[in-house]
Design an enzyme around this catalytic site. Structure first.
Site, PDB file in Angstrom:
ATOM      1  N   TRP A   4      35.027  40.642  50.607  1.00  0.00           N
ATOM      2  CA  TRP A   4      36.177  41.533  50.478  1.00  0.00           C
ATOM      3  C   TRP A   4      36.243  42.581  51.588  1.00  0.00           C
ATOM      4  O   TRP A   4      37.274  43.183  51.798  1.00  0.00           O
ATOM      5  CB  TRP A   4      36.134  42.234  49.122  1.00  0.00           C
ATOM      6  CG  TRP A   4      36.775  41.458  48.024  1.00  0.00           C
ATOM      7  CD1 TRP A   4      36.584  40.139  47.725  1.00  0.00           C
ATOM      8  CD2 TRP A   4      37.716  41.956  47.062  1.00  0.00           C
ATOM      9  NE1 TRP A   4      37.339  39.789  46.638  1.00  0.00           N
ATOM     10  CE2 TRP A   4      38.042  40.892  46.198  1.00  0.00           C
ATOM     11  CE3 TRP A   4      38.291  43.197  46.828  1.00  0.00           C
ATOM     12  CZ2 TRP A   4      38.933  41.025  45.138  1.00  0.00           C
ATOM     13  CZ3 TRP A   4      39.175  43.337  45.770  1.00  0.00           C
ATOM     14  CH2 TRP A   4      39.496  42.259  44.934  1.00  0.00           C
ATOM     15  N   TYR A  12      32.653  34.610  53.600  1.00  0.00           N
ATOM     16  CA  TYR A  12      33.456  35.124  52.481  1.00  0.00           C
ATOM     17  C   TYR A  12      33.111  36.579  52.161  1.00  0.00           C
ATOM     18  O   TYR A  12      31.938  36.958  52.193  1.00  0.00           O
ATOM     19  CB  TYR A  12      33.216  34.277  51.222  1.00  0.00           C
ATOM     20  CG  TYR A  12      34.044  34.773  50.070  1.00  0.00           C
ATOM     21  CD1 TYR A  12      35.380  34.430  49.981  1.00  0.00           C
ATOM     22  CD2 TYR A  12      33.506  35.637  49.124  1.00  0.00           C
ATOM     23  CE1 TYR A  12      36.169  34.928  48.958  1.00  0.00           C
ATOM     24  CE2 TYR A  12      34.282  36.133  48.094  1.00  0.00           C
ATOM     25  CZ  TYR A  12      35.621  35.773  48.018  1.00  0.00           C
ATOM     26  OH  TYR A  12      36.398  36.264  47.007  1.00  0.00           O
TER      27      TYR A  12
HETATM   28  P1  PGD Z   1      31.346  42.911  48.307  1.00  0.00           P
HETATM   29  O1  PGD Z   1      30.324  43.757  47.646  1.00  0.00           O
HETATM   30  O2  PGD Z   1      32.760  43.342  48.187  1.00  0.00           O
HETATM   31  O3  PGD Z   1      31.159  41.473  47.690  1.00  0.00           O
HETATM   32  O4  PGD Z   1      31.483  39.172  46.921  1.00  0.00           O
HETATM   33  P2  PGD Z   1      31.654  40.047  48.234  1.00  0.00           P
HETATM   34  O5  PGD Z   1      30.700  39.516  49.232  1.00  0.00           O
HETATM   35  O6  PGD Z   1      33.087  40.135  48.615  1.00  0.00           O
HETATM   36  O7  PGD Z   1      30.934  42.707  49.826  1.00  0.00           O
HETATM   37  C1  PGD Z   1      31.688  43.166  50.893  1.00  0.00           C
HETATM   38  C2  PGD Z   1      30.768  43.563  52.013  1.00  0.00           C
HETATM   39  O8  PGD Z   1      31.580  43.942  53.122  1.00  0.00           O
HETATM   40  C3  PGD Z   1      29.884  44.755  51.683  1.00  0.00           C
HETATM   41  O9  PGD Z   1      28.569  44.496  52.060  1.00  0.00           O
HETATM   42  C4  PGD Z   1      30.479  45.885  52.535  1.00  0.00           C
HETATM   43  O10 PGD Z   1      29.541  46.836  52.963  1.00  0.00           O
HETATM   44  C5  PGD Z   1      31.030  45.104  53.712  1.00  0.00           C
HETATM   45  N1  PGD Z   1      32.106  45.809  54.436  1.00  0.00           N
HETATM   46  C6  PGD Z   1      33.000  46.701  53.954  1.00  0.00           C
HETATM   47  N2  PGD Z   1      33.830  47.095  54.930  1.00  0.00           N
HETATM   48  C7  PGD Z   1      33.460  46.441  56.055  1.00  0.00           C
HETATM   49  C8  PGD Z   1      33.939  46.437  57.392  1.00  0.00           C
HETATM   50  O11 PGD Z   1      34.902  47.086  57.754  1.00  0.00           O
HETATM   51  N3  PGD Z   1      33.293  45.639  58.282  1.00  0.00           N
HETATM   52  C9  PGD Z   1      32.219  44.866  57.934  1.00  0.00           C
HETATM   53  N4  PGD Z   1      31.649  44.123  58.881  1.00  0.00           N
HETATM   54  N5  PGD Z   1      31.746  44.867  56.680  1.00  0.00           N
HETATM   55  C10 PGD Z   1      32.371  45.631  55.750  1.00  0.00           C
HETATM   56  C11 PGD Z   1      32.331  39.342  45.842  1.00  0.00           C
HETATM   57  C12 PGD Z   1      32.361  38.041  45.037  1.00  0.00           C
HETATM   58  O12 PGD Z   1      31.208  37.997  44.188  1.00  0.00           O
HETATM   59  C13 PGD Z   1      33.568  37.931  44.233  1.00  0.00           C
HETATM   60  S1  PGD Z   1      35.079  38.277  44.982  1.00  0.00           S
HETATM   61  C14 PGD Z   1      33.556  37.490  42.968  1.00  0.00           C
HETATM   62  S2  PGD Z   1      34.974  37.511  42.012  1.00  0.00           S
HETATM   63  C15 PGD Z   1      32.368  36.914  42.348  1.00  0.00           C
HETATM   64  N6  PGD Z   1      32.040  37.567  41.128  1.00  0.00           N
HETATM   65  C16 PGD Z   1      30.913  37.241  40.522  1.00  0.00           C
HETATM   66  C17 PGD Z   1      30.725  37.303  39.098  1.00  0.00           C
HETATM   67  O13 PGD Z   1      31.623  37.710  38.349  1.00  0.00           O
HETATM   68  N7  PGD Z   1      29.530  36.909  38.611  1.00  0.00           N
HETATM   69  C18 PGD Z   1      28.536  36.476  39.387  1.00  0.00           C
HETATM   70  N8  PGD Z   1      27.374  36.117  38.846  1.00  0.00           N
HETATM   71  N9  PGD Z   1      28.686  36.425  40.734  1.00  0.00           N
HETATM   72  C19 PGD Z   1      29.829  36.766  41.318  1.00  0.00           C
HETATM   73  N10 PGD Z   1      29.941  36.702  42.673  1.00  0.00           N
HETATM   74  C20 PGD Z   1      31.217  36.847  43.353  1.00  0.00           C
END
Ligand code: PGD
Length: 806
Positions: free
Chosen positions: A112, A110
């Protein structure tokens, strides 16, 4: 080329290098009325110290081979050449699938990742894993799992709801009363999966307020919707508030019986629950007042106003990201059905204000996607059950009326997500993470997840490649031009999986025999065809690429709901009964003792009135940040400027701060029995008493001797349980904690520097890890296009990806 355009989840922009420092600057699209502040950090993305320079293998894995290990996250990494890393990873994937079967590979992965239809990381990963026989996958999202599962049972899938209900234009022009549970935070409107080319929410809210529309925000935090009347509810009690609204409508004869009788099922059974006939407890406004701390008169007045005005009712994702998070969503639909009016300016609005691409008209065309193929493996987990999966192989779990079994996972492949930021109870995740034989992480940065891997592949960021930017409900296709050369030895996810596929003799099956440039043209051609079918004049790919943007047509809102309202027999809803399910015959049929067929109230453990609150009396709201997206660009200038003594800021009401002898700028220790973290204190009157607020996304920086996260990731504190048996969604939003002043020596935050690496593991290489700082910020020629290697002929399947995964 007019401008070098690009797109991110937080907006579209053009890149500029003309400043005195020569650094990359993201210049917001001039037609975006409210660009995101996150653009200010883009210049830090290409060459930050935490970029991964080349493939890396954890020392212990390299020396001893695969196997469970508690050394993950604690040992140095060995830099290796690409071929060696790909050979090792492919060999291990082959070993696991032939010895334990494909369900032993977890590829749910999972996250973004980045915007872009072709380089969508999960699609790339899933296509590769499908080709080698499949993987255990994950269902739903961390954003809104509870809502996703309950909505498809009682009214319609959220993808349909978010495309076809209330619009920003409807709110700006016609809504008379907007009741927002969880507010409509600007910080969450800034971002949308796949990109938001025009941020429209803020201006719509301003227009509605100017027109005299009434706004009510039911939230413990005032600045979740500062324009509104603030009902400072006790967190985790929205269900009781909504029940009392329904009760008031019922006992005052304000239910639209014509609508309810024709379009819903199960009113009588639910009415008996509201009045207390079925359980002895009336869900009256005075009952709810004691639970919510909102006066009964206020609730009654609001219910009356809702019945007499054109009303929008919305519930943010944060409200459902909690224990029993399904209930407030179900009840919001029920209350809207009691009012009996749905349309662009009234009724239930799914999570409006939670994401930038909601509240807009749906696109008239289907967006093209990189095909993932078909997964032959049926095993899955509800997305937030990752630790349970790893810790409890062979055990069963309930989900959406069924019972399923966790497979025995031997290999975890994570690309495009950061579970060591996003998952609840990170100390438990660390324990679970020791169990698999091998963990592969693919990311541009040394996130905490990458640091907890065995094999680390450095991926490019979107600024280092060409792509097509587009998103559900966003009316622009954006040419995402490569702006800088790939950092170090980073490769595109596509190229990494092509390299792995080659080791299985499946390279051409994976690439389809096309270069990246050819893929982009193929995806564009798909879109071009649907546009032509609508009679549109479509520019050639080269003209679009040079223009940088293409406007996409939208269609009118509310078509399917309007059809249902016009004739519920001919156009039924996709629910078991075809109607809105106030009481769901399907859910009642599950005979689950924790869930009758209608929504209910019960108290929860992470709440101010629970016995646990005697030990941990502050309810922490761990919500979405305003200075970055999740954990992305946490190292950027915008996020860095918000930190206090390098720690994530924690907001606390003045009375709660004084009671603990805390003042602005203090470093505090936030703790409970699951873990602890440091944070920097901001005293704020934007919060009601008894709560604190600490956003997610500060990179997890564990200090094992101090037993805390040095940086301020709230997921060291959160409870790792599913929302309920219905969806098993994430409940990371609310957690009970205590807060005290940190009196010890302040440990430095280390997670924004690279981890320890050894000498390079290759005889012909130098003694030091290979670094190529000059390669960063080498801008590419403005008219360059991706020229990925031309590979062999295609025998690829062409299944469209599931857009919901974007
Ligand atoms: P991001 O920081 O967006 O968080 O969790 P998610 O894991 O989606 O992580 C994306 C990762 O992808 C980053 O490490 C980035 O460097 C990497 N990345 C970016 N581009 C690329 C690429 O082209 N290739 C590769 N291989 N990697 C790439 C988010 C999740 O957290 C979400 S959606 C929600 S809504 C939740 N929110 C909460 C919350 O409100 N409260 C708590 N306590 N916890 C949550 N967790 C959840």
């Amino acid at each position: 080329m007019k401008a070098r355009t690009h797109s991110a989840h937080w907006g579209s922009f053009s890149v500029d290098f003309s400043g005195p420092s020569g650094r990359l600057r993201a210049v917001a699209d001039p037609e975006d009325p409210e660009p995101s502040v996150i653009l200010g950090s883009m210049g830090d993305a290409p060459a930050h110290a935490t970029r991964i320079v080349q493939p890396m293998i954890r020392q212990g894995w390299l020396d001893q081979g695969p196997g469970s290990s508690d050394r993950r996250g604690k040992q140095p990494f060995v830099p290796v050449e690409w071929d060696r890393a790909l050979d090792l990873a492919a060999g291990e994937l082959e070993r696991v699938r032939t010895t334990h079967g494909n369900p032993a590979i977890f590829g749910g992965s999972y996250g973004w990742a980045s915007a872009g239809r072709f380089h969508h990381t999960q699609s790339q990963l899933h296509r590769f894993l499908n080709l080698i026989g499949g993987y255990t996958f994950s269902r739903d999202t961390y954003s809104s799992a509870a809502a996703e599962v309950i909505l498809r049972r009682i009214i319609a899938p959220e993808s349909k709801l978010s495309a076809d209900t209330v619009t920003w234009d409807g709110i700006a022009e016609q809504t008379e009363l907007l009741v927002a549970f969880g507010g409509m935070p600007r910080r969450t409107q800034m971002v949308g999966v796949g990109g938001v080319s025009r941020h429209r929410g803020g201006k719509a809210i301003e227009a509605a307020v100017r027109r005299g529309a009434r706004m009510v925000s039911v939230s413990p935090i005032h600045d979740d919707l500062p324009e509104a009347e603030w009902l400072a509810i006790r967190p985790n009690t929205d269900t009781a508030f909504l029940l009392a609204l329904a009760h008031t409508l019922l006992v005052e004869g304000l239910v639209n019986r014509g609508f309810v009788d024709r379009y819903t099922v199960g009113f009588d059974e639910f009415a008996a629950y509201l009045t207390g006939e079925s359980d002895g407890q009336s869900k009256s406004a005075s009952w709810a007042a004691a639970i919510t701390e909102i006066p009964a008169d206020t609730i009654v007045e609001l219910a009356r106003a809702m019945a007499s005005h054109r009303t929008v009712l919305t519930v943010t994702n944060s409200v459902q990201r909690a224990q029993d998070g399904e209930q407030p969503i179900w009840l919001a639909v029920v209350v809207a059905a009691f009012l009996g009016r749905f349309g662009p300016a009234e009724g239930f609005a799914f999570a409006l204000g939670t994401l930038g691409n909601l509240g807009r008209l749906p696109l008239a065309v289907r967006l093209p996607s990189f095909p993932q193929g078909t997964n032959p493996v049926a095993d899955f987990i509800p997305v937030a059950r990752i630790s349970d999966l790893l810790l409890h192989p062979g055990e069963s779990f309930p989900y959406d009326g069924g019972r399923y079994v966790y497979p025995d996972i031997r290999l975890v492949y994570w690309a495009g997500g950061n579970p060591f930021h996003h998952h609840q109870d990170l100390n438990r995740l660390r324990q679970a993470w020791t169990r698999p034989d091998t963990v592969i992480v693919q990311d541009p940065y040394w996130t905490s997840s990458a640091r907890h891997a065995d094999i680390v592949f450095p991926a490019t960021i979107s600024l280092e490649r060409n792509d097509l930017g587009a998103a559900r409900n966003d009316d622009r296709l954006i040419a995402m031009h490569q702006a800088v050369q790939p950092f170090g030895q980073a490769r595109d996810d596509h190229q990494i999986f092509a390299g792995l596929a080659a080791r299985f003799g499946l390279e051409s099956a994976f690439t389809g025999g096309l270069s990246v440039d050819q893929w982009l043209r193929t995806l564009y051609r798909e879109l071009e065809e649907s546009l032509r079918n609508l009679g549109a004049v479509v520019p050639s790919f080269d003209t679009f690429w040079s223009d940088g943007q293409l406007a996409l047509p939208t269609r009118p809102a509310s078509t399917w709901l309007a059809d249902f309202v016009a004739d519920p027999v001919r156009s039924p809803l996709p629910t078991g009964s075809g109607l809105i399910e106030i009481t769901s015959p399907t859910i009642a049929g599950w005979k689950d003792p924790t869930q009758p067929g209608h929504p209910i109230w019960r108290s929860r453990s992470e709440a101010l009135d629970s016995p646990r609150a005697r030990l941990y009396p502050v309810l922490l709201v761990a919500n979405q940040p305003s200075t970055r997206l999740h954990s992305q660009l946490d190292f950027g200038v915008v996020s860095a400027a918000s930190k206090i003594a390098g720690r994530e800021p924690l907001r606390l009401n003045a009375a709660d701060a004084t009671q603990r002898g805390l003042t602005n700028g203090d470093v505090v220790r936030v703790y409970n029995d699951r873990g602890a973290c440091l944070a920097g204190l901001l005293v704020s009157d934007e919060l009601r008493a008894g709560i604190a607020q600490l956003s997610t996304g500060a990179w997890f920086d564990p200090d094992d001797s101090l037993k805390l996260c040095r940086h301020g990731n709230p997921n060291v504190l959160t409870l790792d349980e599913g929302s309920s048996n219905i969806a098993q969604g994430s409940i990371g939003q609310l957690v009970l904690v205590e807060i005290e002043k940190w009196l010890g020596e302040l440990p430095p935050v280390r997670v924004h520097s690279p981890p320890e690496t050894t000498e390079i593991d290759s005889p012909q290489n130098s003694k030091k890890p290979w670094r190529n700082p000059e390669s960063a910020y080498v801008g590419v020629e403005p008219d360059s296009q991706a020229q990925g290697d031309k590979l062999t002929d295609s025998d690829d399947t062409d299944d469209p990806i599931d857009g919901a995964e974007m």
